[in-house]
Design an enzyme around this catalytic site. Structure first.
Site, PDB file in Angstrom:
ATOM      1  CD  GLN A  58      14.737  26.640 -26.269  1.00  9.23           C
ATOM      2  OE1 GLN A  58      14.550  26.226 -27.406  1.00  9.23           O
ATOM      3  NE2 GLN A  58      13.820  27.319 -25.606  1.00  9.23           N
ATOM      4  N   GLY A  59      19.864  23.298 -25.336  1.00  4.41           N
ATOM      5  CA  GLY A  59      20.489  21.992 -25.534  1.00  4.41           C
ATOM      6  C   GLY A  59      21.261  21.864 -26.829  1.00  4.41           C
ATOM      7  CG  LEU A  60      22.348  24.098 -31.162  1.00  5.54           C
ATOM      8  CD1 LEU A  60      21.863  23.070 -32.170  1.00  5.54           C
ATOM      9  CD2 LEU A  60      22.248  25.502 -31.746  1.00  5.54           C
ATOM     10  N   PRO A  85      21.318  29.071 -21.474  1.00  9.52           N
ATOM     11  CG  PRO A  85      22.454  28.385 -19.559  1.00  9.52           C
ATOM     12  CD  PRO A  85      21.076  28.706 -20.067  1.00  9.52           C
ATOM     13  CG  LEU A  86      23.771  24.468 -21.802  1.00 11.31           C
ATOM     14  CD1 LEU A  86      23.501  23.126 -21.141  1.00 11.31           C
ATOM     15  CD2 LEU A  86      25.246  24.600 -22.160  1.00 11.31           C
ATOM     16  N   GLY A 107      25.769  19.397 -28.210  1.00  6.21           N
ATOM     17  CA  GLY A 107      26.271  18.540 -29.277  1.00  6.21           C
ATOM     18  C   GLY A 107      25.493  17.260 -29.458  1.00  6.21           C
ATOM     19  CE1 TYR A 124       9.020  29.712 -16.751  1.00  3.10           C
ATOM     20  CE2 TYR A 124      10.425  29.226 -14.875  1.00  3.10           C
ATOM     21  CZ  TYR A 124      10.204  29.893 -16.073  1.00  3.10           C
ATOM     22  OH  TYR A 124      11.173  30.712 -16.579  1.00  3.10           O
TER      23      TYR A 124
END
Length: 323
Positions: free
Chosen positions: A202-204, A199-200, A207, A59
């Site tokens: 990548q933000g999808l 876990p999201l 909402g 990273y």
């Protein structure tokens, strides 16, 4: 905050902090974020009881480790600090050298969890685990983990190490549920841990995105999830998240995180672009979904059928070209 206990000598928070975005140009957050905001995010995470912090040598080519170590400061010894080695040359002496380099960048004398970032497609895990075993013997590494491993290879890594491989860090969310088939049941039955990254989605699952409001950074534009067709197909799932969120005075993102960590062997490591976002993520650990709510989200997830594979390539090329 809620914690896993009994797996190690310390507490591992059910919601951790992933730090890929610290110092990594592909996220597009810029220097003010790396030099100031990241420190504030880590300090607030500590205040909120987050103990699990995850990074990797790749990273920002070591920059994420340096930023995280700086931000943790005197708290380095009181958290559960995890980093990862990219197994390009996974022979024991190289593994040992790279662990020392990561520890130096983080400013610690011990890595609580040292993970193999990806399975090497050519070289099996015997050589890398010899290095891991030596690192554990001298006390530089506490626990060994893997990432993106199948169950078969996770078991093989344990056999090569001659001891438990505590965790497997994999993509897990309402739009990526394959770990439920075997990895999570194995972890639950063997006192192991699945660390859920993205876990999201990548933000999808926040909402925030739809056909007329698509992400701009390189990480998300490279994901088929954010193709216009897939954003439309996700509308039913986002609506289900919003419905459950309204019952808990929460956000869709918080409900998606609460869903991910409901399994007892799963912890999640969402990233955070701001102090407010890490506060929101941490609050998700306190949300108790009912069985009906959990099943409703499962059903909505089952109905989501994104365009993937070769069919997604033309759209990804257009997204990369800005069309």
């Amino acid at each position: 905050m809620r914690y896993l206990t009994g797996h190690t000598g310390g507490k591992i928070s059910k919601i951790g902090l992933g730090t890929w975005q610290f110092g990594s140009r592909e996220w597009g957050y810029g220097e003010p974020y790396a030099n100031q905001v990241a420190d504030a995010i880590v300090r607030r995470a500590l205040d909120l009881g987050i103990t699990l912090f995850d990074t990797a040598e790749i990273y920002g080519f070591g920059r994420s480790e340096r930023i995280l170590g700086r931000a943790l400061g005197e708290h380095r010894a009181s958290v559960f600090l995890a980093t990862k080695i990219l197994p390009v040359v996974p022979v024991a002496p190289v593994v040992e050298q790279r662990a020392v380099a990561s520890a130096n960048r983080l400013g610690v004398s011990r890595l609580d969890l040292y993970q193999v970032h990806q399975p090497n497609p050519v070289i099996r895990d015997g050589t890398i685990m010899r290095g891991m075993r030596a690192l554990q013997h001298v006390g530089l590494v506490g626990e060994v983990g893997v990432s993106n491993y199948t169950l078969e290879r996770w078991r093989a890594a344990e056999a090569a190490l001659g001891a438990r491989v505590l965790s497997n860090q994999v993509r897990y969310s309402l739009v990526a549920r394959s770990p439920e088939q075997d990895l999570i049941p194995f972890a639950e039955s063997q006192d192991r841990i699945v660390i859920a990254y993205s876990p999201l989605g990548q933000g999808l699952l926040s909402g925030r995105y739809h056909r007329d409001s698509r992400p701009a950074n390189r990480v998300r534009t490279a994901s088929p999830l954010f193709l216009p067709d897939n954003l439309e197909r996700a509308a039913d799932l986002i609506a289900a998240l919003r419905e459950v969120a309204s019952a808990h005075s929460a956000t869709p993102a918080q409900i998606a995180l609460a869903w991910a960590i409901r399994r007892p062997a799963v912890v999640a490591i969402p990233g955070a672009s701001s102090v407010e976002q890490v506060e929101s993520n941490a609050a998700a650990a306190e949300i108790d979904l009912t069985d009906d709510e959990y099943q409703a989200l499962q059903a909505a997830s089952d109905r989501f059928r994104p365009v993937t594979g070769p069919a997604a390539l033309p759209g990804l090329v257009r997204a990369r070209l800005g069309r």
